[in-house]
Every structure is written in C-alpha cells, then in structure tokens.
Design a protein around this motif. Structure first.
Motif, PDB file in Angstrom:
ATOM      1  N   ALA A  42       0.981  -1.175   0.023  1.00  0.00           N
ATOM      2  CA  ALA A  42      -0.032  -0.033  -0.057  1.00  0.00           C
ATOM      3  C   ALA A  42       0.802   1.390  -0.116  1.00  0.00           C
ATOM      4  CB  ALA A  42      -0.736  -0.021   1.179  1.00  0.00           C
ATOM      5  N   THR A  43       0.504   2.396  -0.333  1.00  0.00           N
ATOM      6  CA  THR A  43       0.906   3.700  -0.172  1.00  0.00           C
ATOM      7  C   THR A  43       0.215   4.540   0.492  1.00  0.00           C
ATOM      8  OG1 THR A  43       2.070   3.393  -2.397  1.00  0.00           O
ATOM      9  CG2 THR A  43       2.155   5.727  -1.495  1.00  0.00           C
ATOM     10  N   TYR A  44       0.588   5.336   1.449  1.00  0.00           N
ATOM     11  CA  TYR A  44      -0.378   6.286   2.115  1.00  0.00           C
ATOM     12  C   TYR A  44       0.467   7.481   2.681  1.00  0.00           C
ATOM     13  CZ  TYR A  44       1.541   4.604   6.483  1.00  0.00           C
ATOM     14  OH  TYR A  44       2.403   4.210   7.633  1.00  0.00           O
ATOM     15  N   THR A  45      -0.150   8.676   2.956  1.00  0.00           N
ATOM     16  CA  THR A  45       0.425   9.663   3.498  1.00  0.00           C
ATOM     17  C   THR A  45      -0.120  10.068   4.586  1.00  0.00           C
ATOM     18  OG1 THR A  45       0.720  10.675   1.096  1.00  0.00           O
ATOM     19  CG2 THR A  45       0.854  12.206   2.831  1.00  0.00           C
ATOM     20  N   ASP A  46       1.023  10.622   5.798  1.00  0.00           N
ATOM     21  CA  ASP A  46       0.416  11.003   7.106  1.00  0.00           C
ATOM     22  C   ASP A  46       0.927  12.127   7.289  1.00  0.00           C
ATOM     23  OD1 ASP A  46       3.110  10.571   7.854  1.00  0.00           O
ATOM     24  OD2 ASP A  46       2.598   8.822   9.057  1.00  0.00           O
ATOM     25  N   ALA A  47       0.927  12.921   8.480  1.00  0.00           N
ATOM     26  CA  ALA A  47       1.742  14.129   8.554  1.00  0.00           C
ATOM     27  C   ALA A  47       3.026  14.185   8.613  1.00  0.00           C
ATOM     28  CB  ALA A  47       1.232  14.349  10.166  1.00  0.00           C
ATOM     29  N   THR A  48       3.764  13.097   8.473  1.00  0.00           N
ATOM     30  CA  THR A  48       5.278  12.992   8.520  1.00  0.00           C
ATOM     31  C   THR A  48       5.722  13.009   6.840  1.00  0.00           C
ATOM     32  OG1 THR A  48       5.199  12.034  10.603  1.00  0.00           O
ATOM     33  CG2 THR A  48       7.414  12.120   9.483  1.00  0.00           C
ATOM     34  N   ASP A  49       5.185  12.046   6.183  1.00  0.00           N
ATOM     35  CA  ASP A  49       5.646  11.731   4.906  1.00  0.00           C
ATOM     36  C   ASP A  49       4.730  10.777   4.037  1.00  0.00           C
ATOM     37  OD1 ASP A  49       7.632  11.804   3.066  1.00  0.00           O
ATOM     38  OD2 ASP A  49       9.364  11.485   4.762  1.00  0.00           O
ATOM     39  N   THR A  50       5.028  10.518   2.841  1.00  0.00           N
ATOM     40  CA  THR A  50       4.340   9.498   1.984  1.00  0.00           C
ATOM     41  C   THR A  50       5.126   8.323   2.200  1.00  0.00           C
ATOM     42  OG1 THR A  50       3.393  11.307   0.874  1.00  0.00           O
ATOM     43  CG2 THR A  50       3.400   8.929  -0.395  1.00  0.00           C
ATOM     44  N   TRP A  51       4.311   7.213   2.463  1.00  0.00           N
ATOM     45  CA  TRP A  51       4.895   5.842   2.809  1.00  0.00           C
ATOM     46  C   TRP A  51       4.710   4.641   1.883  1.00  0.00           C
ATOM     47  CZ3 TRP A  51       8.433   6.549   6.645  1.00  0.00           C
ATOM     48  CH2 TRP A  51       8.304   7.731   7.585  1.00  0.00           C
ATOM     49  N   VAL A  52       5.730   3.975   1.507  1.00  0.00           N
ATOM     50  CA  VAL A  52       5.095   2.732   0.895  1.00  0.00           C
ATOM     51  C   VAL A  52       5.166   1.665   2.061  1.00  0.00           C
ATOM     52  CG1 VAL A  52       5.794   0.942  -1.009  1.00  0.00           C
ATOM     53  CG2 VAL A  52       6.216   3.570  -1.197  1.00  0.00           C
ATOM     54  N   MET A  53       4.045   0.963   2.130  1.00  0.00           N
ATOM     55  CA  MET A  53       4.038  -0.235   3.101  1.00  0.00           C
ATOM     56  C   MET A  53       4.385  -1.457   2.232  1.00  0.00           C
ATOM     57  SD  MET A  53       0.923  -1.415   5.305  1.00  0.00           S
ATOM     58  CE  MET A  53       1.069  -0.383   6.605  1.00  0.00           C
ATOM     59  N   VAL A  54       5.517  -2.011   2.791  1.00  0.00           N
ATOM     60  CA  VAL A  54       6.042  -3.312   2.126  1.00  0.00           C
ATOM     61  C   VAL A  54       6.077  -4.492   2.855  1.00  0.00           C
ATOM     62  CG1 VAL A  54       7.505  -1.818   0.155  1.00  0.00           C
ATOM     63  CG2 VAL A  54       8.460  -2.640   2.581  1.00  0.00           C
ATOM     64  N   GLY A  55       5.862  -5.825   2.253  1.00  0.00           N
ATOM     65  CA  GLY A  55       5.792  -7.030   3.251  1.00  0.00           C
ATOM     66  C   GLY A  55       6.668  -8.052   2.663  1.00  0.00           C
ATOM     67  N   LEU A  56       7.296  -8.701   3.708  1.00  0.00           N
ATOM     68  CA  LEU A  56       8.272  -9.801   3.383  1.00  0.00           C
ATOM     69  C   LEU A  56       7.656 -11.196   3.737  1.00  0.00           C
ATOM     70  CD1 LEU A  56      10.945 -10.559   1.958  1.00  0.00           C
ATOM     71  CD2 LEU A  56      12.004 -10.500   4.419  1.00  0.00           C
ATOM     72  N   TRP A  57       7.504 -12.216   2.956  1.00  0.00           N
ATOM     73  CA  TRP A  57       6.906 -13.434   3.490  1.00  0.00           C
ATOM     74  C   TRP A  57       8.146 -14.017   3.922  1.00  0.00           C
ATOM     75  CZ3 TRP A  57       1.993 -13.957   4.319  1.00  0.00           C
ATOM     76  CH2 TRP A  57       1.040 -13.289   3.688  1.00  0.00           C
ATOM     77  N   LEU A  58       7.872 -14.383   5.432  1.00  0.00           N
ATOM     78  CA  LEU A  58       9.026 -15.128   6.048  1.00  0.00           C
ATOM     79  C   LEU A  58       8.707 -16.724   5.761  1.00  0.00           C
ATOM     80  CD1 LEU A  58       9.448 -13.638   9.470  1.00  0.00           C
ATOM     81  CD2 LEU A  58      10.656 -12.850   7.225  1.00  0.00           C
ATOM     82  N   ARG A  59       7.449 -17.065   5.641  1.00  0.00           N
ATOM     83  CA  ARG A  59       7.171 -18.491   5.114  1.00  0.00           C
ATOM     84  C   ARG A  59       5.737 -18.073   4.364  1.00  0.00           C
ATOM     85  NH1 ARG A  59       3.729 -20.373   9.694  1.00  0.00           N
ATOM     86  NH2 ARG A  59       4.146 -19.112  11.472  1.00  0.00           N
ATOM     87  N   ILE A  60       5.148 -19.232   3.881  1.00  0.00           N
ATOM     88  CA  ILE A  60       4.113 -19.197   2.953  1.00  0.00           C
ATOM     89  C   ILE A  60       3.191 -20.228   3.405  1.00  0.00           C
ATOM     90  CG2 ILE A  60       3.113 -19.278   0.823  1.00  0.00           C
ATOM     91  CD1 ILE A  60       4.891 -16.976   0.521  1.00  0.00           C
ATOM     92  N   VAL A  61       1.965 -19.894   3.879  1.00  0.00           N
ATOM     93  CA  VAL A  61       1.049 -20.836   4.509  1.00  0.00           C
ATOM     94  C   VAL A  61      -0.032 -20.862   3.404  1.00  0.00           C
ATOM     95  CG1 VAL A  61      -0.356 -21.358   6.366  1.00  0.00           C
ATOM     96  CG2 VAL A  61       1.770 -20.497   7.008  1.00  0.00           C
ATOM     97  N   ARG A  62      -0.369 -21.926   2.923  1.00  0.00           N
ATOM     98  CA  ARG A  62      -1.683 -21.931   1.901  1.00  0.00           C
ATOM     99  C   ARG A  62      -2.717 -22.600   2.553  1.00  0.00           C
ATOM    100  NH1 ARG A  62       0.403 -20.814  -3.067  1.00  0.00           N
ATOM    101  NH2 ARG A  62       2.748 -20.754  -3.187  1.00  0.00           N
TER     102      ARG A  62
END
Ligand code: COA
Length: 201
Positions: A181-201
């Motif tokens: 996701a991307t969002y802006t708050d009072a401080t900055d514009t941010w990209v939220m990123v995620g890393l899968w440590l393991r995949i559960v199906r």
C-alpha cells in the motif's frame, strides 16, 4: 545466548541482548536522522524518521529482541522488531498500525487472499546500516536473520519506507519485499512493504 553468525570482516549478526545494545541502537539512529545527515545525504543514502526514547526502546525489547550487526560491542546496523503489542509505545506510527488492521492482501499465485489482520505478522520498526558498512551485504544479512529467528512465530514482516528514500526502497525490493500500500500521514508519504518469512497455503 543469542545465535551468532560470524562474517569474514568480524561483523557478527545476532539478537540484541542488554542495555549496551540499546545505547548502540540509539547512537546509530540519532546519527542517521534526516536533520542530522542533511538533505543531500538523505536523498542519496537514506535517513531514519522515528526517534525512539530509551524507555520506548527498552519496552519494545522487553517484548522481543531486535536483529543487530556488531563489530565488537559497537552496533553497526540494526533492524528493529516491533510486534503489535508495541503499538501504544509509538503514537507517530498509529497511521501504519491503523492501515494494517484494514488492509486486504492482494491475491497472487504465491499468497492466497486474506485480510492482513488474520496473517501472523509483525512490524520491522526501523532499519539502519552505518555508512562504512553500506553495500557490504549487511542489509540482506539482517533480514536473513529475521527469517531465521522469527519465521516460526510470524508469517509476514511488514515495514514502511518513505517514498523519498529510494535507496531503502530499492534494498527492500531486492531482498524480496513486495509493495502492499501507499499512504500519506503528517510526516511523509510511505510505501508499506511486506516480506513473507514463510508461505502458508
Ligand atoms: C537504506 C539502508 C538501510 C540500505 O542498506 P545498504 O547497505 O546501504 O543497502 P545496499 O547497498 O545493500 O542496497 C542499496 C541498493 O540501492 C541502490 N541505490 C543506492 N543509492 C540509491 C539511490 N539514491 N536511489 C535508488 N537506489 C539506490 C544500490 O545500487 C543497491 O541496489 P542494487 O543491489 O540493485 O545495486 C542504508 O543505506 C541506511 O541505513 N541508510 C540510512 C538510514 C535509512 O535510510 N534507513 C532505512 C529507513 S526505511
């Protein structure tokens, strides 16, 4: 004793342990704030935003240790662990935690669709590598240690990177983080990123 991985250049990667490590995190953090490094360096080599008081850092580390790279006793890089229990400690991160509560993961071949709130996940609260150690593989080693230590407990590691911090964005994408996701708050514009440590199906 935390597990330690010896590296050829005498850097060790392991979990934080003790008061002195908190001092080392604070020193490295303060040295890499945007106001400290200046606009030119921040644009080229990145910067950190959130300032943790010693009390807040101690409270976070009482819940879960962080991953550190050290040369002797000196902290030369860190990737902080911020489980959801830390939410009240850092009000400036409230917009991120609020977004995390509502976000739906985009379905992909790799990951089935689930509200992120139902995925065992945690926030990587801040990453920093001291200038002399940048570009040496430490960044990747910090996240390899996150996977090693935390994949048994959580599936997904989430963090926010300022869109202006192009060096950090590139490094996160290189080790496998995906944009959520991307969002802006009072401080900055941010990209939220995620890393899968393991995949559960
Ligand atoms: C951001 C940081 C953690 C990355 O660690 P690092 O050791 O410098 O990262 P690396 O050198 O392994 O990787 C950087 C990548 O960005 C690229 N890069 C370097 N400068 C860049 C820039 N200004 N814009 C875009 N990409 C850049 C490098 O080429 C490399 O990509 P590659 O592997 O495809 O060639 C470190 O630079 C740092 O601590 N900066 C100050 C604090 C900070 O920004 N923390 C992150 C907060 S989200």
């Amino acid at each position: 004793m935390p597990h330690q991985v010896d590296m050829a250049d005498a850097v060790t990667i392991g979990l934080s342990n003790g008061e002195r490590d908190l001092d080392g995190i604070i020193a490295l953090q303060r040295a890499n704030l945007e106001v400290t490094v200046g606009a030119e360096s921040a644009a080229r080599d990145g910067f950190v935003t959130v300032v943790h008081s010693r009390e807040v850092l101690a409270a976070m580390h009482a819940i879960c240790p962080s991953v550190l790279a050290k040369v002797g006793d000196e902290v030369v890089a860190y990737a902080l662990v911020m489980p959801f229990e830390c939410r009240p400690f850092v009000p400036i991160l409230e917009p991120m935690f609020a977004l995390l509560e509502t976000l739906d993961l985009t379905p992909s071949a790799e990951v089935p669709s689930r509200p992120i709130a139902r995925v065992p996940s945690y926030v990587m609260g801040q990453v920093c590598v001291a200038p002399a150690h940048r570009g040496t593989g430490l960044f990747d080693a910090l996240y390899a240690a996150h996977r090693e230590h935390f994949a048994g407990r959580w599936e997904l590691c989430v963090t926010d990177v300022a869109t202006r911090n192009t060096r950090s964005l590139r490094a996160h994408e290189r080790v496998g983080f995906q944009r959520l996701a991307t969002y802006t708050d009072a401080t900055d514009t941010w990209v939220m990123v995620g890393l899968w440590l393991r995949i559960v199906r």
